[in-house]
Enzyme design. Structure first.
Site, PDB file in Angstrom:
ATOM      1  N   LEU A  75      -7.358  -6.039   4.128  1.00  0.00           N
ATOM      2  CA  LEU A  75      -6.339  -6.721   5.068  1.00  0.00           C
ATOM      3  C   LEU A  75      -6.515  -6.243   6.427  1.00  0.00           C
ATOM      4  O   LEU A  75      -6.035  -7.048   7.401  1.00  0.00           O
ATOM      5  CB  LEU A  75      -4.855  -6.484   4.302  1.00  0.00           C
ATOM      6  CG  LEU A  75      -4.489  -7.073   3.172  1.00  0.00           C
ATOM      7  CD1 LEU A  75      -3.201  -6.673   2.594  1.00  0.00           C
ATOM      8  CD2 LEU A  75      -4.567  -8.635   3.126  1.00  0.00           C
ATOM      9  N   GLN A 112      -7.320  -2.620   9.335  1.00  0.00           N
ATOM     10  CA  GLN A 112      -7.509  -1.279   9.425  1.00  0.00           C
ATOM     11  C   GLN A 112      -6.223  -0.590  10.469  1.00  0.00           C
ATOM     12  O   GLN A 112      -6.075  -1.065  11.457  1.00  0.00           O
ATOM     13  CB  GLN A 112      -8.863  -1.200  10.218  1.00  0.00           C
ATOM     14  CG  GLN A 112      -9.415   0.250  10.607  1.00  0.00           C
ATOM     15  CD  GLN A 112     -10.095   0.894   9.329  1.00  0.00           C
ATOM     16  OE1 GLN A 112     -10.578   0.071   8.500  1.00  0.00           O
ATOM     17  NE2 GLN A 112     -10.127   2.154   9.075  1.00  0.00           N
ATOM     18  N   GLY A 113      -5.995   0.365   9.867  1.00  0.00           N
ATOM     19  CA  GLY A 113      -4.719   1.089  10.380  1.00  0.00           C
ATOM     20  C   GLY A 113      -5.086   2.289  11.173  1.00  0.00           C
ATOM     21  O   GLY A 113      -6.557   2.770  11.010  1.00  0.00           O
ATOM     22  N   GLY A 114      -4.081   3.315  11.513  1.00  0.00           N
ATOM     23  CA  GLY A 114      -4.514   4.533  12.456  1.00  0.00           C
ATOM     24  C   GLY A 114      -4.919   5.553  11.386  1.00  0.00           C
ATOM     25  O   GLY A 114      -5.784   6.224  11.574  1.00  0.00           O
ATOM     26  N   GLY A 128      -6.444   4.559   8.082  1.00  0.00           N
ATOM     27  CA  GLY A 128      -7.105   4.291   6.898  1.00  0.00           C
ATOM     28  C   GLY A 128      -6.976   2.777   6.958  1.00  0.00           C
ATOM     29  O   GLY A 128      -6.394   1.881   7.685  1.00  0.00           O
ATOM     30  N   SER A 129      -7.614   2.110   5.811  1.00  0.00           N
ATOM     31  CA  SER A 129      -7.699   0.659   5.790  1.00  0.00           C
ATOM     32  C   SER A 129      -6.534   0.302   4.494  1.00  0.00           C
ATOM     33  O   SER A 129      -6.154   1.040   3.960  1.00  0.00           O
ATOM     34  CB  SER A 129      -9.062   0.458   5.069  1.00  0.00           C
ATOM     35  OG  SER A 129     -10.248   0.741   5.893  1.00  0.00           O
ATOM     36  N   ASP A 140       5.786   6.537  15.745  1.00  0.00           N
ATOM     37  CA  ASP A 140       4.807   5.620  15.812  1.00  0.00           C
ATOM     38  C   ASP A 140       5.131   4.158  15.622  1.00  0.00           C
ATOM     39  O   ASP A 140       4.352   3.328  15.056  1.00  0.00           O
ATOM     40  CB  ASP A 140       3.687   6.043  14.965  1.00  0.00           C
ATOM     41  CG  ASP A 140       2.188   5.306  15.196  1.00  0.00           C
ATOM     42  OD1 ASP A 140       2.222   5.241  16.443  1.00  0.00           O
ATOM     43  OD2 ASP A 140       1.543   5.147  14.450  1.00  0.00           O
TER      44      ASP A 140
END
Length: 606
Positions: free
Chosen positions: A299, A301-303, A305-306, A418
């Site tokens: 879905l 890519q985050g800070g 991980g995926s 964040d």
């Protein structure tokens, strides 16, 4: 030596004239006698009653030394000043005396010795002169623009003028637009000091002192940047080769080490009963649900991980956050996120169903959000049309309600740290849900702020006090919300926005828009027809109030919610700090304010 007036300092600001000798238990028998030695130094001598001879010497440099005769030789038992930096003007105009061991004179950045040969011989009284002359005009642009170089831990030079009624920003602006102003310093409790003549008698301490900002030609900093770039490139290339070999060796050792560690080391540490309310998922269940983490199920890519879409055997859709081993989120952040979220329940917070830990794999299982994250709509040229102004306003209010729950209404007082567009998820009804609590911190009782030496978050959304000093509070999240609010209104991403030849930042552009039109023209042009101008203008004003430089000038979460749900009068925002300069000048302005504070922290941009 009649007429001679040696001065020395007893502190960073004081000058004291020598007026007497050290206290003695016995008086002197005869009057003083004046002699002159072969070096031209005068000295006075006298006898004590015990017939021990004592001599006082005044050197040509202005220091005073006292000697006592022990019957064989002279012993030096007193000397002042103890440090050569205590002599007035020892380094001359634009020279800086560094209180080291031994003390030494250096020229301020952008200056060179006036008499180089004399300077090399240790005669520094000639001082320093500019390497590049100033081309100072109020409306100068390009290479003619003057800049300021800040020097810390300084005893301010002599011959300053007071402008005590100004604040720090006004002090800077006053000097910037006055071509005769060569330097300035804003000192808390004293005010604004400016120098319009040569900087004389400057001293630098190892710690303490004040911050002095000196006017330089722009080319002085540009030249340094080019030189630093070349040096940095050479060093980086060398380090890259060395680290490449080191990394390979480390990887081999790590592979061998991990072969002896049980796959269930993490799982033994973290038991389902440690986080009541969450399910513990087997790794095989997650692999089946996500088709072995296939790319077709990814879905985003985050800070840390995926994120993958998955479907359990009962048909329920889930989102799996797979933390990367190199992401920087370790056991502490992982535990923090699952324990914290298990205790938080709100319509505008994402719901976590469970977790999975096996070997180095750390997985969080969320409820699946059909519409993914807000940034997939906001920054897409086609999908942004699906969120007109009424929907955007509902999203803004929903995020504020979630933030109010975190700060005030939950059992725990939580600071997210964040808050950004990609961490706002949207369900099938476009209801916003705040996600990603890996960096969140809890407050207990009456605590309202905290300090950390590890500054983590996303650049652009971090408040100034958090980015520079590590201090965070409810007002840090309010600043992030303000940036997020302005992005939702404009449809522009703060990290990519650049307007005009000057490259104005998003906050600079918003400020100008609010000053000129009340902010109505800021709304994304693709959805402008669906807006209510007064509602948009009010939201822009709320956003500017949230991004004020001083935390005390920002609303708290209760006040923020009231601003968004009522038509009560709003206070006028001040100009945000980050719009004082264009992007080209941003680095030097950062140096001017408080960049020295951030050396205490590790900034992890994401």
């Amino acid at each position: 030596m009649r007429g001679s007036k040696p001065y020395y300092r007893t502190g960073p600001w004081a000058k004291t004239r020598f007026t007497g000798l050290p206290n003695q238990d016995d008086s002197y028998e005869n009057s003083l006698s004046l002699y002159q030695d072969v070096n031209g130094s005068g000295y006075l001598s006298f006898f004590r009653r015990n017939y021990k001879l004592t001599r006082i010497t005044l050197t040509s440099e202005g220091s005073i030394k006292m000697f006592r005769h022990n019957g064989m030789d002279w012993e030096n038992f007193f000397e002042m000043p103890a440090n050569s930096c205590e002599f007035y003007g020892v380094c001359g105009p634009f020279g800086l005396c560094v209180m080291s061991v031994p003390p030494k004179c250096v020229c301020f950045k952008g200056f060179v010795p006036k008499y180089l040969e004399e300077w090399k011989r240790g005669n520094w009284t000639g001082g320093c002169v500019r390497r590049t002359e100033l081309l100072c005009q109020v409306n100068s642009t390009g290479k003619d623009v003057n800049v300021f170089q800040s020097v810390a831990n300084i005893k301010p030079p002599d011959f300053y003028d007071f402008a005590s009624s100004m604040n720090a920003e006004e002090c800077y602006q006053s000097c910037l637009h006055n071509c005769s102003c060569l330097a300035f310093s804003y000192i808390n409790g004293i005010g604004c000091l400016v120098w319009n003549q040569d900087l004389m008698d400057s001293v630098q301490f190892s710690h303490g002192g004040e911050l002095l900002s000196i006017r330089l030609a722009r080319s002085e900093l540009d030249g340094n940047k080019r030189k630093e770039t070349i040096i940095a490139s050479t060093v980086s290339l060398t380090l890259f080769v060395i680290l490449g070999f080191a990394a390979f060796g480390f990887w081999r050792c790590r592979v061998e080490h991990n072969a002896h560690i049980s796959k269930d080391a993490w799982r033994n540490d973290l038991k389902p009963q440690d986080v009541p309310g969450l399910d513990f998922f087997e790794m095989n269940t997650i692999l089946t649900a996500t088709n072995n983490f296939s790319l077709s199920n990814k879905l985003g890519q985050g800070g840390f991980g995926s994120v993958y879409k998955g479907k359990l055997q009962d048909g329920k859709e889930i989102a799996v956050k797979r933390l990367s081993s190199s992401s920087g989120q370790g056991k502490e952040e992982f535990m923090n996120e699952i324990v914290l979220i298990s205790k938080l329940q709100h319509r505008n917070l994402v719901r976590v169903l469970g977790f999975c830990v096996e070997g180095e794999e750390k997985l969080l299982i969320y409820e699946f959000m059909v519409n993914k994250s807000l940034d997939t709509f906001l920054f897409d040229s086609r999908k942004r049309l699906e969120i007109d102004w009424p929907k955007r306003f509902d999203i803004i209010q929903g995020i504020a309600r979630g933030l109010l729950y975190l700060h005030r209404d939950s059992r725990l007082r939580v600071i997210h740290r964040d808050l950004k567009v990609s961490n706002i998820l949207l369900d099938e009804k476009m209801i916003p849900k705040i996600s990603d609590f890996g960096l969140a911190r809890m407050f207990q009782g009456t605590e309202c702020q905290e300090n950390t030496r590890r500054v983590v978050g996303t650049l652009g959304y971090m408040s100034p006090e958090y980015a520079w000093t590590g201090m965070f509070s409810e007002k840090s999240d309010i600043y992030s919300f303000g940036v997020l609010l302005l992005e939702i209104i404009s449809g522009e991403k703060i990290s990519r926005f650049s307007y005009g030849e000057d490259g104005k930042t998003l906050l600079a552009y918003v400020w100008e828009s609010w000053c000129e039109t009340g902010g109505v023209d800021l709304l994304d042009k693709d959805v402008a027809e669906s807006c209510q101008p007064l509602e948009v203008g009010r939201c822009v004003q709320v956003g500017l109030l949230c991004v004020q430089h001083q935390p005390v000038d920002r609303p708290n979460t209760l006040e923020l919610m009231s601003m968004l749900t009522t038509t009560s009068d709003l206070s006028s925002p001040k100009q945000p700090t980050f719009v004082v300069h264009t992007r080209d000048d941003e680095s030097q302005f950062r140096d001017l304010i408080t960049v020295n504070e951030i050396t205490q922290s590790v900034v992890l941009g994401r």
